[in-house]
Structure formats: structure tokens, C-alpha cells
Design an enzyme around this catalytic site. Structure first.
Site, PDB file in Angstrom:
ATOM      1  N   VAL A 177       4.019  -6.449   1.690  1.00 60.59           N
ATOM      2  CA  VAL A 177       4.954  -5.427   2.154  1.00 60.59           C
ATOM      3  C   VAL A 177       4.320  -4.039   2.066  1.00 60.59           C
ATOM      4  O   VAL A 177       4.503  -3.198   2.944  1.00 60.59           O
ATOM      5  CB  VAL A 177       6.256  -5.484   1.324  1.00 60.59           C
ATOM      6  CG1 VAL A 177       7.220  -4.382   1.739  1.00 60.59           C
ATOM      7  CG2 VAL A 177       6.924  -6.848   1.481  1.00 60.59           C
ATOM      8  N   GLU A 178       3.554  -3.807   1.002  1.00 57.14           N
ATOM      9  CA  GLU A 178       2.944  -2.495   0.799  1.00 57.14           C
ATOM     10  C   GLU A 178       1.823  -2.208   1.793  1.00 57.14           C
ATOM     11  O   GLU A 178       1.727  -1.098   2.321  1.00 57.14           O
ATOM     12  CB  GLU A 178       2.378  -2.395  -0.631  1.00 57.14           C
ATOM     13  CG  GLU A 178       3.418  -2.116  -1.700  1.00 57.14           C
ATOM     14  CD  GLU A 178       3.835  -0.655  -1.736  1.00 57.14           C
ATOM     15  OE1 GLU A 178       3.501   0.102  -0.803  1.00 57.14           O
ATOM     16  OE2 GLU A 178       4.505  -0.262  -2.697  1.00 57.14           O
ATOM     17  N   SER A 179       0.941  -3.185   2.040  1.00 57.05           N
ATOM     18  CA  SER A 179      -0.302  -2.858   2.755  1.00 57.05           C
ATOM     19  C   SER A 179      -0.817  -3.955   3.662  1.00 57.05           C
ATOM     20  O   SER A 179      -1.948  -3.855   4.142  1.00 57.05           O
ATOM     21  CB  SER A 179      -1.394  -2.562   1.725  1.00 57.05           C
ATOM     22  OG  SER A 179      -1.723  -3.763   1.019  1.00 57.05           O
TER      23      SER A 179
END
Length: 467
Positions: free
Chosen positions: A140-142
Site C-alpha cells: 500500500v505504501e510503495s
């Protein structure tokens, strides 16, 4: 160039070849029962024998001895550790599920990165007894990209900002950035999440605090009352979307095949072991000695900024388990340790020199010089020395510096009210770009006269709406 003690080059080649062949039979990497979740403990010594002090990955099972329980399907193992209510019928989660369902190949598009890093992340999360949904956070972050750098400084697959990385003890200098190292960054991120959960007593709040900062969540709780839950909080846009997006992804992993969303094949066995190098070693020389590509070695060690391991440490290298024995022979045979990356040279700064003048003289650019020397300004002192690149391609660290410069220009353009654009690269989706630029998917689609189902083309230029 490294030298070898009393061993001729042909003899050395024969030794390494035999070890590589035998290692392929004996070293299949760590089993899920082994603890390889942290960086190898290092000692501040220059003796090459330190390489043998790391745990021996050769004690693990061979490929023939391994069975399904020792390298099982990672997604199935992850489902068994799910502990959060994914709330698939909540409007905000349902909206994120619908967005993900428009990109059924979202996870397969990052399958190579998932194979390299997800087994370690999953194992580290499981070892702490945390909800295994947390292993999905780097996606989700990267998009599980250790080289990802967001607009305001977060870096690595866990998107850790410099101040947080410093507080969590991650090294960050011209040689190495622990925020990009898969082992160090995972340890730091899980420390942060556990600490947040201990204070906030709720995993949704701890997860959103990881994204927005704990202060933002505490102020939102104060405004709504300490008994408020995540869904009732007034949060920045990216914080409001972060938890629903994670829950949506977990819901699709929990129910494979839903809406055609695909899960790439992934096993639980870690693809690398961490070896103590006992000092500085050359990455290109090591890659050649082990008959592996530099690209693969750098992919396993994305924290490295240079062609050498850092002089001040950490003295470690992540390597395929099957090459660990050969790597020990290579390291133990080193008589000398390099001080300048292969292909680079050190020059003396002349009176009146500037970075641009030095770059022109040596056929390079200012960004590369800044990256090689860890420069934070263009100030130079006559008589000091400077590293300049040889006849080789621009380093990954130089590309990161150029990327930082581009982001700074983008930030300035935004401040001046000018629009910015993005050139589509492999793996980009409308969903991932909306998150990266902190804008809504709807505004990105409308600005570019697209639909949420549009498949992007590599090289396509998109306009990024103002926030």
C-alpha cells in the site's frame, strides 16, 4: 582490485566453481523455522575471517529435502494470520475494493519485488505475533519498492521519513540508507507500529498513525473524544484512505479470485541470507566472483548508494543462500580492502573550481558528483578531494539524486501554482499514482479525461491535479 592469498587465478576459479556447484545442492536458503529477520551482527574489525562469524545458511534443508510445509504458499500462510476485521461492506472499504478490482494484475505487476522482499516481511511480522495484514503495508505504501521516494521525503518500501528513520536508528549517509534496506527498514517499521499500538490500543489507529504521524491521530482523537474509532476521525485525505485501502487489499487476499483479482505465486522461503563481510568489499568484484549480475546483487541490497559497502558499516551483505559458501571463500581470501569504488577516481579541487566545471572536465554531471560525494551544497574547498566517476553508467544513487532534484522542482512548481505532470513507467497505475501524488483517483481521472478502467501506456504523460 582485491588480491588473494597464495592462490593463483585459475586455482581460485576452480575452487569457486566447485563451491558454487556444491552450494547449489547444499544451500537452499533459510527454512521458515530459522531466524534471519534481522541484520547480521557485525564487529568493528578489519579481519576478513569475520565473514565466517555469521550464522551458516548451509544448515538449512536442500531443495530435495524441502517439503510444502517448509516453503508453503505465502498467501495461504498469510490468511491464517489475519486478525483484523476487513469490513468489506463498509462504504470506504467497498470503494477501495472496487478500485483494486479494476486492476486485476496489480500484484502480478510487482511480482519480482514481492518475491525478493515479501517472504522476509511476512516472516518478520509473523515472528512478532502481529496481524499478518501488516505485511501488506509496504504494498500500500510503495508497491513494495525499496527505491520509492515520495514527494515529501519518505523513502523505501515502508516510506520512512528521515527524522523517523534517525529516531529508529536507521543509518543514512552518502554510502548507505537503511530506509531502503529490506531487513533494517522492516525492523524499524514494525518497531514503530508496535509502539503505536501499545499507546493507541487499536490496530487501525496504529496503522493510520504510521501513515500520518501519531500527533495527527492524537489531535483527531482529542477533537472527537478518546473513545472515537478510526471511521469517525477527521484526518487528512491520505490518512482517510490508508486504512480502507489496506483492508481492501487484505479482503482480496483473503478471498482469492474475487472479481478476477490475481495473486502471483509466492513461497514463504526467504530468497536471501545476511552475511557479515567483516569490512568494506566491492559490489562489482563480489558479483563477478560469485558469477551473479550486479543488478541482482544491488536488488538484494537496495540500501547501498555506492559500489562499495560502507566503510563505517553496516558490514553486511544480503546474498542468495546458495552463494553464501562461495561468498565466504571470496571474502576470507581478500588481502586488501578497496577504498574507492571500482571505476571511480579521486581528484583534487582547484582554486576557483565549481561542481559544474569539474563535471564538464570529467564528462559527468553535477547530480552524479553530488551523489558520489554525499554533498548537501555546491560549496567546494580548494585542496580538498572529490570522487568522480569513471567510464561507467550513472549510479543508482545519482539517479536518486536527480529524482530528488526533480521532486524539488515539482514542489516549487506547485507552490508557484503551475501544474505538474508524470511520465508513466512500468508498473504505474492510476490508483498507485493517485496515492503517490496525494490526490484522489477521481480528480486524476477527470483531469486527464480518462476512466478508472483506463490501462496506462509506458511513456504516456499525465497531468497531476493540484490538491
Amino acid at each position: 582490485m582485491a588480491t588473494w592469498r597464495g592462490v593463483s587465478t585459475p586455482a581460485l576459479s576452480l575452487i569457486l566453481t566447485l563451491i558454487l556447484v556444491l552450494g547449489g545442492c547444499q544451500l537452499a536458503g533459510p527454512s521458515p523455522d530459522e531466524d534471519a529477520s534481522g541484520p547480521a551482527e557485525t564487529t568493528e574489525t578489519s579481519r576478513p575471517a569475520a565473514a565466517t562469524e555469521a550464522p551458516d545458511p548451509g544448515t538449512g534443508p536442500t531443495d530435495e529435502e524441502s517439503d510444502a510445509s517448509k516453503n508453503e504458499d505465502l498467501w495461504a500462510a498469510m490468511r491464517r494470520g489475519f486478525a483484523l476485521d476487513h469490513e468489506p461492506n463498509h462504504p470506504r472499504v467497498r470503494s477501495e475494493i472496487a478500485a483494486l478490482c479494476r486492476y486485476p494484475n496489480y500484484l502480478p505487476s510487482m511480482s519480482e519485488r514481492l518475491k525478493l522482499y515479501m517472504p522476509h516481511v511476512f516472516k518478520a511480522v509473523s515472528a512478532r505475533g502481529l496481524p499478518t495484514e501488516i505485511a501488506l503495508l509496504p504494498i500500500v505504501e510503495s508497491a513494495m519498492n525499496p527505491d520509492a521516494e515520495a514527494v515529501r521525503g519518505p523513502t523505501g518500501m515502508w516510506q520512512i521519513i528521515p527524522a523517523t528513520g534517525d529516531r529508529l536508528g536507521l543509518p543514512r549517509n552518502a554510502w548507505f540508507d537503511g530506509r531502503r534496506d529490506p531487513v533494517m527498514s522492516t525492523r524499524a517499521a514494525l518497531d514503530y507500529l508496535e509502539s503505536g499500538h501499545a499507546r493507541l490500543k487499536d490496530w487501525r489507529l496504529a496503522i493510520v498513525a504510521y501513515n500520518t504521524g501519531e500527533g495527527v491521530v492524537l489531535r483527531a482523537l482529542s477533537a472527537r473524544g478518546r473513545d472515537a474509532d478510526f471511521w469517525s476521525l477527521s484526518l487528512p485525505y491520505h490518512g482517510r484512505q490508508f486504512v480502507p485501502r489496506l483492508l481492501a487489499l487484505a479482503a482480496l487476499v483473503a478471498e482469492p479470485g474475487r472479481c478476477g483479482f490475481k495473486l502471483p505465486e509466492l513461497g514463504t522461503r526467504e530468497p536471501f541470507v545476511t552475511l557479515n563481510t567483516g569490512g568494506v568489499i566491492s559490489i562489482p568484484d563480489t558479483a563477478r566472483a560469485l558469477n551473479m549480475s550486479e543488478e541482482h546483487l544491488y536488488a538484494l541490497n537496495p540500501g547501498l548508494n555506492r559500489a562499495l559497502t560502507p566503510p563505517e558499516g553496516p558490514h553486511q551483505l544480503h546474498l542468495p543462500g546458495t552463494l553464501a559458501a562461495a561468498a565466504r571463500v571470496w571474502i576470507a581470501g581478500l588481502d586488501t580492502r578497496p577504498t574507492t569504488p571500482s571505476g571511480e577516481q579521486r581528484v583534487t579541487i582547484r582554486p576557483g573550481d565549481s561542481l559544474s566545471a569539474i563535471a564538464r572536465r570529467h564528462g559527468t554531471d553535477v547530480s552524479t558528483l553530488r551523489a558520489l560525494n554525499g554533498l548537501r551544497s555546491d560549496f567546494l574547498r580548494a585542496g580538498a578531494s572529490l570522487l568522480v566517476p569513471g567510464n561507467r553508467s550513472v549510479s543508482a544513487s545519482a539517479r536518486r539524486t536527480e529524482s530528488r532534484d526533480a521532486r524539488q522542482q515539482t514542489s516549487a512548481a506547485r507552490s508557484a501554482g503551475r501544474s505538474e505532470s508524470h511520465v508513466v513507467r512500468a508498473g504505474d497505475t492510476l490508483w498507485s499514482l493517485a496515492r503517490a501524488y496525494r490526490v484522489s483517483l477521481q480528480s486524476l481521472v477527470v483531469t486527464n479525461k480518462l476512466t478508472p478502467q483506463t490501462v496506462l501506456r509506458i511513456g504516456q504523460r499525465l497531468r497531476i491535479p493540484s490538491r
